[in-house]
Design an enzyme around this catalytic site. Sequence first.
Site, PDB file in Angstrom:
ATOM      1  N   VAL A 171      60.703   5.017  24.312  1.00  0.00           N
ATOM      2  CA  VAL A 171      59.916   4.263  23.338  1.00  0.00           C
ATOM      3  C   VAL A 171      60.688   3.017  22.930  1.00  0.00           C
ATOM      4  CG1 VAL A 171      58.754   4.281  21.103  1.00  0.00           C
ATOM      5  CG2 VAL A 171      58.852   6.384  22.456  1.00  0.00           C
ATOM      6  N   LYS A 172      60.002   1.885  23.030  1.00  0.00           N
ATOM      7  CA  LYS A 172      60.551   0.605  22.571  1.00  0.00           C
ATOM      8  C   LYS A 172      60.035   0.363  21.160  1.00  0.00           C
ATOM      9  CE  LYS A 172      59.895  -4.377  23.409  1.00  0.00           C
ATOM     10  NZ  LYS A 172      59.325  -5.395  24.325  1.00  0.00           N
ATOM     11  N   THR A 173      60.957   0.190  20.219  1.00  0.00           N
ATOM     12  CA  THR A 173      60.537  -0.021  18.836  1.00  0.00           C
ATOM     13  C   THR A 173      61.457  -1.016  18.161  1.00  0.00           C
ATOM     14  OG1 THR A 173      59.740   1.137  16.859  1.00  0.00           O
ATOM     15  CG2 THR A 173      61.894   1.793  17.692  1.00  0.00           C
TER      16      THR A 173
END
Length: 260
Positions: A171-173
């Site tokens: 997940v890119k956050t």
Amino acid sequence: MDWGMENRLASLIPDGRCFFLPIDHGYFLGPTRKLEKPGETIKPLLPYADGLFVTRGVLRACVEPTEQTPIILRVSGGTSVIGKDLSHEAVTTSIDDIIRLNVAAVGVSVFIGSDYEHETIMNLANLVNECERYGIPVMAVNAVGKELEKRDARYLSLCTRICAEMGAKVVKTYWCEDFEKVVEGCPVPVVIAGGPKVDSEKEVFEFVHDGIERGAIGLNLGRNVWQHPHPVAMMKALRAIVHDDATVEEAVDIFETSKG
């Protein structure tokens, strides 16, 4: 996990850490400054990147087929910065084209809390269903559209957990204060998309170092690199934080030495 899936993830995350270079911004922003000619911009940067996040159009038009940097293919879109709602995205790329392009992973945006929350979550879920059959990892991209004030730990924890629950492998956050709360609530690896607007290289190094210290496995950072007057020096310094556990001060030294 199947061999193909493990092999692709290992190519992107070689030592448990990663530095992905995103140049997919044109899919909703058009010819962003310094990405007018993507091939020229990325050529000196790719040796320091573990993966390139890019749309199929730019991949085919601007990246040499002999390039060995693993590709993360942007496969969601359908909106623009001048449109009514950036969150109204769909999956733009078929599984056949994903396989044809021999990519290491795919990326799709998810807009939690938007009017199109359901649609973008289902974009992710359906993409996972398709990609799992072929051993292709899916990276979920937490997106907030124009509502940047949502970047706090409580909101981003909700976003990352939902993406992991839907089957994202990474997940890119966004970086935020108390970033460890985001990482601890997400059962899959988290990479940092960016942080607040900053005025100096040191401030970039500070939020990146903080994010890594608090559990992120790496970066997916673009504009702070390729819009910088010294992009190669930025790549070298950031890579040292990610892969060599460099301190902020050491990163500053690497930057100053490398910028020439």
